[in-house]
Structure formats: structure tokens, C-alpha cells
Design a protein around this motif. Structure first.
Motif, PDB file in Angstrom:
ATOM      1  N   TYR A   1      -7.579  -1.380  -5.906  1.00  0.00           N
ATOM      2  CA  TYR A   1      -7.025  -2.158  -4.801  1.00  0.00           C
ATOM      3  C   TYR A   1      -8.041  -2.214  -3.673  1.00  0.00           C
ATOM      4  O   TYR A   1      -8.552  -1.173  -3.255  1.00  0.00           O
ATOM      5  N   SER A   2      -8.336  -3.410  -3.189  1.00  0.00           N
ATOM      6  CA  SER A   2      -9.323  -3.591  -2.125  1.00  0.00           C
ATOM      7  C   SER A   2      -8.629  -4.000  -0.829  1.00  0.00           C
ATOM      8  O   SER A   2      -7.678  -4.792  -0.841  1.00  0.00           O
ATOM      9  N   TYR A   3      -9.133  -3.458   0.272  1.00  0.00           N
ATOM     10  CA  TYR A   3      -8.557  -3.727   1.589  1.00  0.00           C
ATOM     11  C   TYR A   3      -9.663  -4.021   2.594  1.00  0.00           C
ATOM     12  O   TYR A   3     -10.794  -3.574   2.436  1.00  0.00           O
TER      13      TYR A   3
ATOM     14  N   ASN B   1      -9.063   3.135  14.025  1.00  0.00           N
ATOM     15  CA  ASN B   1      -9.192   3.247  15.473  1.00  0.00           C
ATOM     16  C   ASN B   1      -8.067   2.444  16.120  1.00  0.00           C
ATOM     17  O   ASN B   1      -7.398   1.636  15.447  1.00  0.00           O
ATOM     18  N   ASN B   2      -7.847   2.625  17.404  1.00  0.00           N
ATOM     19  CA  ASN B   2      -6.819   1.877  18.119  1.00  0.00           C
ATOM     20  C   ASN B   2      -7.034   0.383  17.941  1.00  0.00           C
ATOM     21  O   ASN B   2      -8.146  -0.110  18.064  1.00  0.00           O
ATOM     22  N   GLY B   3      -5.963  -0.329  17.643  1.00  0.00           N
ATOM     23  CA  GLY B   3      -6.025  -1.777  17.485  1.00  0.00           C
ATOM     24  C   GLY B   3      -6.419  -2.243  16.096  1.00  0.00           C
ATOM     25  O   GLY B   3      -6.379  -3.437  15.808  1.00  0.00           O
ATOM     26  N   GLU B   4      -6.802  -1.329  15.218  1.00  0.00           N
ATOM     27  CA  GLU B   4      -7.187  -1.706  13.861  1.00  0.00           C
ATOM     28  C   GLU B   4      -5.987  -1.694  12.926  1.00  0.00           C
ATOM     29  O   GLU B   4      -5.035  -0.942  13.118  1.00  0.00           O
ATOM     30  N   SER B   5      -6.060  -2.537  11.900  1.00  0.00           N
ATOM     31  CA  SER B   5      -5.007  -2.584  10.890  1.00  0.00           C
ATOM     32  C   SER B   5      -5.640  -2.842   9.521  1.00  0.00           C
ATOM     33  O   SER B   5      -6.824  -3.149   9.414  1.00  0.00           O
ATOM     34  N   ILE B   6      -4.822  -2.731   8.486  1.00  0.00           N
ATOM     35  CA  ILE B   6      -5.287  -2.863   7.106  1.00  0.00           C
ATOM     36  C   ILE B   6      -4.718  -4.153   6.526  1.00  0.00           C
ATOM     37  O   ILE B   6      -3.533  -4.431   6.666  1.00  0.00           O
ATOM     38  N   LYS B   7      -5.576  -4.923   5.855  1.00  0.00           N
ATOM     39  CA  LYS B   7      -5.139  -6.135   5.166  1.00  0.00           C
ATOM     40  C   LYS B   7      -5.542  -6.036   3.703  1.00  0.00           C
ATOM     41  O   LYS B   7      -6.677  -5.675   3.392  1.00  0.00           O
ATOM     42  N   SER B   8      -4.608  -6.368   2.828  1.00  0.00           N
ATOM     43  CA  SER B   8      -4.900  -6.367   1.399  1.00  0.00           C
ATOM     44  C   SER B   8      -5.864  -7.507   1.083  1.00  0.00           C
ATOM     45  O   SER B   8      -5.694  -8.630   1.546  1.00  0.00           O
ATOM     46  N   LYS B   9      -6.870  -7.197   0.296  1.00  0.00           N
ATOM     47  CA  LYS B   9      -7.878  -8.190  -0.090  1.00  0.00           C
ATOM     48  C   LYS B   9      -7.689  -8.620  -1.542  1.00  0.00           C
ATOM     49  O   LYS B   9      -8.124  -9.678  -1.938  1.00  0.00           O
TER      50      LYS B   9
ATOM     51  N   MET C   1       0.855  -1.176   0.000  1.00  0.00           N
ATOM     52  CA  MET C   1       0.000   0.000   0.000  1.00  0.00           C
ATOM     53  C   MET C   1       0.897   1.234   0.000  1.00  0.00           C
ATOM     54  O   MET C   1       1.888   1.302   0.711  1.00  0.00           O
ATOM     55  N   LYS C   2       0.519   2.192  -0.786  1.00  0.00           N
ATOM     56  CA  LYS C   2       1.296   3.420  -0.892  1.00  0.00           C
ATOM     57  C   LYS C   2       1.113   4.278   0.354  1.00  0.00           C
ATOM     58  O   LYS C   2       0.053   4.294   0.971  1.00  0.00           O
ATOM     59  N   GLU C   3       2.148   5.009   0.705  1.00  0.00           N
ATOM     60  CA  GLU C   3       2.118   5.873   1.896  1.00  0.00           C
ATOM     61  C   GLU C   3       1.005   6.912   1.813  1.00  0.00           C
ATOM     62  O   GLU C   3       0.363   7.215   2.809  1.00  0.00           O
ATOM     63  N   GLU C   4       0.770   7.462   0.621  1.00  0.00           N
ATOM     64  CA  GLU C   4      -0.264   8.492   0.483  1.00  0.00           C
ATOM     65  C   GLU C   4      -1.652   7.932   0.796  1.00  0.00           C
ATOM     66  O   GLU C   4      -2.524   8.645   1.271  1.00  0.00           O
TER      67      GLU C   4
END
Length: 81
Positions: free
Chosen positions: A34-36, A12-20, A1-4
Motif C-alpha cells: 500500500y502506497s501513501y 508534523n502539524n497540518g500534515e495528513s495521509i492520502k492513499s496513492k 489504512m489500518k490503525e496499527e
């Protein structure tokens, strides 16, 4: 995932991003989508995000968008640049 894109997603706290996954659209493949998934600390999906990167065939102008939604379908982030 790009920085931008990372800068624009709201977590929110404790959340993260996963590539789908990703896909290409357009007669010349000029649009990349791109889906996440947004997951909480228990690895439960709490939302989704979609980043679109479009390069115009004529002029090669680049435009991007990001849409983030929660599980209820409410829009959290919707930006274009």
C-alpha cells in the motif's frame, strides 16, 4: 489504512495521509503493498509511506513493514512487525 499503521507514521502539524494506491506481489499474491503520500496543509506532497503486508504461503505467518520517507529520500520511519 489500518490503525496499527496510522500509529507508526510520524506527521508534523497540518500534515495528513492520502492513499496513492496498492498492488499485489508474489506468485500467489501473498504480498500486498500500500502506497501513501504525506501532504501538508497546502496539499503539497512532503513525503511518502509504504506499508507491506506479507502472508507466508507455508504456515500463514504474517509479517508487516512500514517505510516513511521525506521528499529528499531521508528515512523517517522504518519498522517491521
Amino acid at each position: 489504512m489500518k490503525e496499527e499503521v496510522k500509529k507508526r507514521i510520524k506527521l508534523n502539524n497540518g500534515e495528513s495521509i492520502k492513499s496513492k494506491g496498492s498492488r499485489t506481489k508474489g506468485f500467489m499474491g501473498e504480498t500486498d503493498i500500500y502506497s501513501y503520500e504525506i501532504v501538508d496543509s497546502n496539499n503539497e506532497v512532503v513525503g511518502t509511506a509504504e506499508h507491506t503486508h506479507h502472508t507466508a504461503v507455508k504456515g500463514f505467518k504474517v509479517s508487516q513493514s512500514l517505510t516513511q520517507k521525506d521528499n529528499a529520500g531521508n528515512t523517517i520511519v522504518e519498522e517491521r512487525w
